[in-house]
Design a protein around this motif. Structure first.
Motif: not given
Length: 184
Positions: A30-45
């Motif tokens: 999980l990576t926080e995107v600073k200054g925004t409301d977003y978080v990025i998840a790296s997902i593998e199914n």
């Protein structure tokens, strides 16, 4: 004959019920995107034998809405980083990944090039900076000029190896316009 039939029926039922039919989702990072409301998840199914899909999921932590950036199932995500240069009003996400099977073998592997993608902080736009046939070695950003400098080479003879006749280059891109500024 009867023992063989019983052994066959037991084997079939064991194989049928012994198989795991469920997929597993791996949230690698999980990576926080600073200054925004977003978080990025790296997902593998993943299934039992192979990866079924790979993607980045931009999650709006305020309202729960998501934006999915699909990648090839055999791709390798090397890094996901935010570039935040407030003085120049630049906030981007850099994705460094191997997403192309350049040598044409069965899958993307160590001998294939990594590409650099620039994503908006909400995942709505995606720009591939480097060409598919450009092998990225290193990269860095310059906060004063708002640029990204990338080193690497083109495999000019298409042999999948780095050798003397390959063309080394340094590429400088403007992070505001996503355009190539200089090629050295």
């Amino acid at each position: 004959m009867r023992k063989l039939l019983i052994l066959l029926l037991v084997s079939i039922s064991g194989i049928t019920f012994g198989q795991d039919k469920y997929n597993y989702v791996s949230f690698d990072k999980l990576t926080e995107v600073k200054g925004t409301d977003y978080v990025i998840a790296s997902i593998e199914n993943r299934g039992k034998i192979e990866t079924k899909s790979k993607y980045l999921l931009f999650i709006d932590t305020k309202d729960g809405k998501t934006k999915q950036i699909d990648l090839p199932k055999d791709s390798y995500i090397m890094s996901v980083e935010q570039i935040l240069i407030e003085e120049l009003d630049i906030s981007k996400v850099i994705l460094v990944a191997k997403t192309i099977n350049l040598d044409g073998d069965k899958e993307i592997d160590w001998s294939d090039p990594q590409q650099i993608f620039i994503l908006s902080t909400d995942g709505e736009s995606k720009t591939q900076l480097t060409e598919d046939r450009f092998f990225v070695r290193t990269w860095t950003t310059n906060e004063k000029t708002g640029t990204i400098t990338i080193t690497g080479h083109y495999d000019t003879n298409s042999n999948g190896k780095y050798d003397k006749i390959d063309k080394n280059e340094i590429l400088i891109y403007d992070l505001k316009t996503m355009k190539l500024r200089t090629k050295i």
